[in-house]
Design an enzyme around this catalytic site. Structure first.
Site, PDB file in Angstrom:
ATOM      1  N   GLY A 164      20.982 -11.741  37.925  1.00 22.96           N
ATOM      2  CA  GLY A 164      20.821 -10.456  37.588  1.00 22.96           C
ATOM      3  C   GLY A 164      19.013  -9.993  37.353  1.00 22.96           C
ATOM      4  N   GLU A 165      18.993  -8.890  37.389  1.00 20.03           N
ATOM      5  CA  GLU A 165      17.386  -8.494  37.361  1.00 20.03           C
ATOM      6  C   GLU A 165      17.002  -8.603  35.927  1.00 20.03           C
ATOM      7  OE1 GLU A 165      15.712  -5.385  40.774  1.00 20.03           O
ATOM      8  OE2 GLU A 165      16.547  -4.593  38.930  1.00 20.03           O
TER       9      GLU A 165
END
Length: 375
Positions: A230-231
């Protein structure tokens, strides 16, 4: 198109097969990327994102079934909403949509769909956090939601951008200020949230012991939760992975090894990856990143993806005995689709490929510990 090809991948220590004889699923009526979905019994529901305000269903147990459109979603077109199923009903939360000024804004409303009478209902509740880039899954009688962008910061960026009008210099200044911040200064959601439909209540299930995420792969199977990548800020992913377990004292977390790098490439983490379980094996595939962004970030560049190009991926990873390895590749790059575990397969529905092109395809992958099969 059905392909028959078997290759022994000695570098990956696995065999993977493109199957011509297994069940195939019909394409979506439209390409759906940035949408959402859920499984209720044998029926999968997919919609929103690039599909507008539409939802479609497919009866997975019927080999001759085709996608059917259900009642139009009443909350309007939106990207990256969260959905999950509880007690035979579909719940949809949040997302990103344009307001009357043309500004992209996070929304925090909630809706319920009842398959028995094909009706939607707006629920008298709002999520306590922004739900763009959030990931959701159901467990028991609750929907659990992990991660997501900060509503005020995200909305403020788009408001300022629209207010700048055609002033390119001003827009560039706004973008530079937005991207030139540390990950912790974006205030991504760091609590595990839950929503219980029977009481219409949200609950803080505890702080996650890792950085807030947007676009993480998040799966619940039994009492286990798995979070992949994920970011951690706009444009910068992480290769970290984590596992949680439901206990009498709440969710207990532990770190797993980082996702490994494909041979000859860097591992810059993934956002928008697809995941699920097959024959007891956890699979992760696809996703997108900016190759070189972690290197630039470690060099002190907060705007970590500046000057880099977005890349989509096709590697298939599996988690076994606490270790990750790559067991094959999809025939195409993919990200930001909907994935669901069904009948010992992981279905990959829609999504996008190189350049952001929306996909209509429905693929199925399965893994038995030795062979990866792609249908």
């Amino acid at each position: 198109m059905k392909l028959t090809k078997t290759a022994l991948c000695t570098a990956l220590f696995a065999t993977f097969t493109f199957s011509a004889n297994a069940q195939t699923y019909p394409d979506l009526p439209v390409g759906i990327k940035g949408g959402t979905g859920a499984l209720i019994g044998d029926t999968v529901y997919v919609g929103l994102g690039s599909g507008g305000d539409k939802f479609y269903t497919l009866d997975l147990k019927d080999p001759s079934a085709q996608w059917k459109e259900i009642a139009t979603f009443p909350g309007g077109e939106r990207n990256q909403p969260v959905a999950a199923a509880v007690d035979g009903k579909l719940y949809v939360f949040g997302g990103l949509q344009k307001n009357e000024k043309g500004e992209l804004q996070l929304v925090n409303d909630a809706y319920r769909y009842n398959p028995s009478d094909n009706t939607w209902m707006k629920l008298p509740t709002r999520s306590p956090r922004g739900l763009v880039g959030s990931s959701g899954a159901s467990h028991g009688d609750k929907v659990y939601i992990l991660g997501g962008s900060n509503l005020s910061i995200f909305n403020g960026f788009f408001q300022d951008t629209v207010a700048a009008g055609e002033d390119k210099a001003k827009k560039d200044e706004i973008a530079a200020a937005y991207f030139d911040q540390r990950p912790e200064d974006y205030f991504f959601t760091t609590e595990l949230l839950s929503y219980e439909p029977s009481t219409n209540k949200w609950r803080n299930e505890g702080r996650i012991p890792f950085s807030g995420r947007a676009g993480a792969a998040f799966t619940i199977q039994g009492n286990d939760l798995v979070v992949v990548n994920g970011e951690i800020k706009p444009g910068l992913r992480t290769a970290e992975t984590h596992q949680g377990k439901f206990t009498a004292k709440g969710v207990q977390w532990k770190n797993l090894p980082d996702l490994p790098a494909p041979k000859g490439k860097s591992q810059d983490g993934l956002a928008g990856a697809l995941s699920g379980y097959s024959n007891g094996h956890y699979l992760v595939t696809g996703g997108a990143n900016f190759p070189g962004s972690i290197k630039q970030f470690k060099e002190g560049k907060l705007h970590a993806h500046k000057g880099l190009s977005k890349a989509w991926h096709n590697e298939v990873y599996t988690l076994n005995n606490g270790k990750w390895r790559i067991v094959g590749e999809l025939p195409m790059n993919i990200g930001y689709g909907f994935s669901v575990s069904y009948n010992n397969k992981v279905l990959l529905i829609g999504g996008e490929t190189d350049g952001g092109k929306a996909l209509t395809s429905v693929k199925a992958i399965s893994y038995d510990g030795k062979k990866l099969t792609i249908e």
